[in-house]
Design an enzyme around this catalytic site. Sequence first.
Site, mmCIF file in Angstrom:
data_model
loop_
_atom_site.group_PDB
_atom_site.id
_atom_site.type_symbol
_atom_site.label_atom_id
_atom_site.label_comp_id
_atom_site.label_asym_id
_atom_site.label_seq_id
_atom_site.Cartn_x
_atom_site.Cartn_y
_atom_site.Cartn_z
ATOM 1 C CE LYS A 66 -1.801 0.474 4.047
ATOM 2 N NZ LYS A 66 -1.579 1.733 4.785
ATOM 3 C CB THR A 67 3.501 2.466 2.282
ATOM 4 O OG1 THR A 67 2.693 2.117 3.391
ATOM 5 C CG2 THR A 67 4.180 3.782 2.545
ATOM 6 C CG ASP A 70 -1.606 5.583 3.999
ATOM 7 O OD1 ASP A 70 -2.207 4.609 3.511
ATOM 8 O OD2 ASP A 70 -0.548 5.486 4.655
ATOM 9 C CD GLU A 71 -3.395 3.134 7.571
ATOM 10 O OE1 GLU A 71 -4.367 2.352 7.368
ATOM 11 O OE2 GLU A 71 -2.293 2.739 7.993
ATOM 12 C CD GLN A 83 -4.673 -3.580 7.445
ATOM 13 O OE1 GLN A 83 -3.829 -3.229 8.264
ATOM 14 N NE2 GLN A 83 -4.408 -3.737 6.161
ATOM 15 N NE ARG A 120 -0.232 -5.576 10.925
ATOM 16 C CZ ARG A 120 -0.358 -4.968 9.747
ATOM 17 N NH1 ARG A 120 0.528 -4.106 9.358
ATOM 18 N NH2 ARG A 120 -1.371 -5.258 8.941
#
Length: 727
Positions: free
Chosen positions: A35-36, A220-221, A251, A610
Amino acid sequence: MNTNRLLANLNPEQREAVTLPTGPALVLAGAGSGKTRVLVHRIAWRIETEDTPPQSVLAVTFTNKAAREMRARVLTLVGPRAQSMWLGTFHSMAYRILSRHAREAGLRPDFTILDEDDQRRLIRQLIRERQWDEREFPPALAQWYINQKKDAGMRASQVPDGVGREDRALRDLYQGYEMKLRSLGAADFAELLFCCHDLWQKQPALLESYQARFREILVDEFQDTNTLQYLWFRTLTGTSGNPFVVGDDDQAIYGWRGGRVEHVLRFPKDFEGTRVIRLEQNYRSSGAILSAANALIAHNPSRLGKTLWTASETGERPVYFTADDELEEADYIVTRIQQALSGGQPAGTIAILYRSNAQSRVIEESLVRHEIAYRIYGGVRFFERSEIKDTLAYLRLMTDPENDSAFERVFNVPTRGLGDRTFERVREHARQEGRSLAASALAIAQPKAVSADRSARALRGFLELLADMREAIRPLNLAGQVERVIALSRLAEFYQTDDPLRAETRIESLAELVNAAAGYEPDPEMESTPAEFSGLMAFLGQMALATEPESRPGKSDEIQLMSLHAAKGLEFHTVFITGLEEGLLPHSRATETAGGLEEERRLFYVGITRAERQLYLTRARRRRLHGHYIDTLPSRFLLEIPADQLESGEPRIVTRTARSRVQHRFPNTDPGLPVTIGQRVRHPRFGEGVVLSHEGSGDHCRIHVRFEGSGAKWLLWDQAHLETLES
DNA sequence: AACACCTGTGTTTTT
DNA sequence: CACAGGTGTT
């Protein structure tokens, strides 16, 4: 220009997202799907191939930390000219804008940002003014109510009529709070966005100028944006901007703070012609870990639907272990960690996650007993510490002498003989004259003919101190100013006498604040007013939105401990998720609210994803809670992962006798150190304690000691006069 | 103003 | 249990 370089390491979907033509885009990116990377490459791509000037880019992240990271990565790709893009949190972007138009927005030119504490204090004051019963209207509850409305984008006047008396009272309080804020010319966190949004509505020409500037707006997010943030973003984007948002509905874990996953669904409706791209290939976790995550999240009914897959090998199944109690759980974890460490695994690749911060304590104790270094995230935040806030209040009074909240904060700190009565006199005067507290204090302090008025003298002393301070720091640089204000205010001495147990830690924090000032780099985009103290002003503005001082490099040789929330966005080779019990995960309070359970499940999902290679899920049959033991039930989420996908952990790896044995060994790991980790020491004031860790070596090292009774503290070896004890 | 006592609270977290 | 914050006493 070699743009292939930007696409070289991307998969087809990532590449498609990065190279999308202008127009609204929604990227649904699963955990660990890059994603980033997509966000960073998208920015670089637009700048490099479309000749988009960096200053027309505005990218929003959820935390300051994420912003720093993203900025660094874009700079690596594009070079220093990318410096001029706007990249930060929603709040810092709004603050940047507002600080250029403060007056027009109805704020003081050098307005204060109230944090949670300041906000609660203000609300408490309003409740008292109304002579309401604080038990019936707890300030914390009122605060929660107000913030909830603000996060939903509602002014008091927009709150629908409630049914009960209580609803109306709260709405009335909200209204009073709004007026109070306006008269102070200050802003709370939500107000930064709200005010900015209102300003745009009031001045369409101004909005247009920002819309014309920011052609590329990235978020983002996105699944965690609250309604106010969404409105702000949608307004700024308008019909001509190019919104590019990235999120994962699985998430979304900040619903309790106003985050609304629905914005993901709403986005394509609000922005016509939205291109949707899904990133479903996971590059982070092994097959076995991913299967468990997929099985779990499949139990959430309201999902956009997305199945992560991986090309990685299956790897080891997640291990599930049931301990008798939380002590055994901790020892199990630590034993597994010892095995991993002795196998050569770096400590920094191991994380222990928990639902609530209180769980960390037992684990910490076990780590200390076994002499394993760890780093814990969360707890009392730097800028919320009272010593930092006191110092910032003094600094604020340098740039803005009429700032009431700062004035009130340090009125009698350090104690200078100014009590509640004097303060009330000043406040009453201020209320009647419509002046600031400082101006009123000055009026009251005027010596009347033959005045032996003690409080008037004390008041004069205080005002003179502030004036002298202002003179003294004028010629200094920023760090010097901070240092000087700390010295002149005599805060350090005050902490020493006020609470000797905490003085040392507090003075350390102050030193860290001076460090932060020394390392502060001004924001080049900020209006650099020629006003005196403009550097200090900018510093204070930035500090109000920060949580940690920037100079805190994470060490790679420490086990990482943090809450599940704090773990979002991170990854570790080995992950322990602890306390898999009903009431803890899912948390008891979360099962009461609609959607709460689903959010808890997503939280667990975030935790699982994670892990790169190894995942441990642990639980205790009984756990000490608020004093006594209660029997627990396994988390329902465990049953949602098919049993054959989990491995059963070996029971009883550690015995109590093993525990006490380790307690008596103190191998000296670092010959340069005067003490060893785990050693017992005695401090002249704090009494006996155990050495937890250290920084540096030799006589000037800092050591971390947990004292019996007074908690853990950092001490300077050569100043603390510690006596080492035999255990 | 300083100190001792008492009471309530005890999710997650950013800004 | 452990701590913060508030109240009451001197």
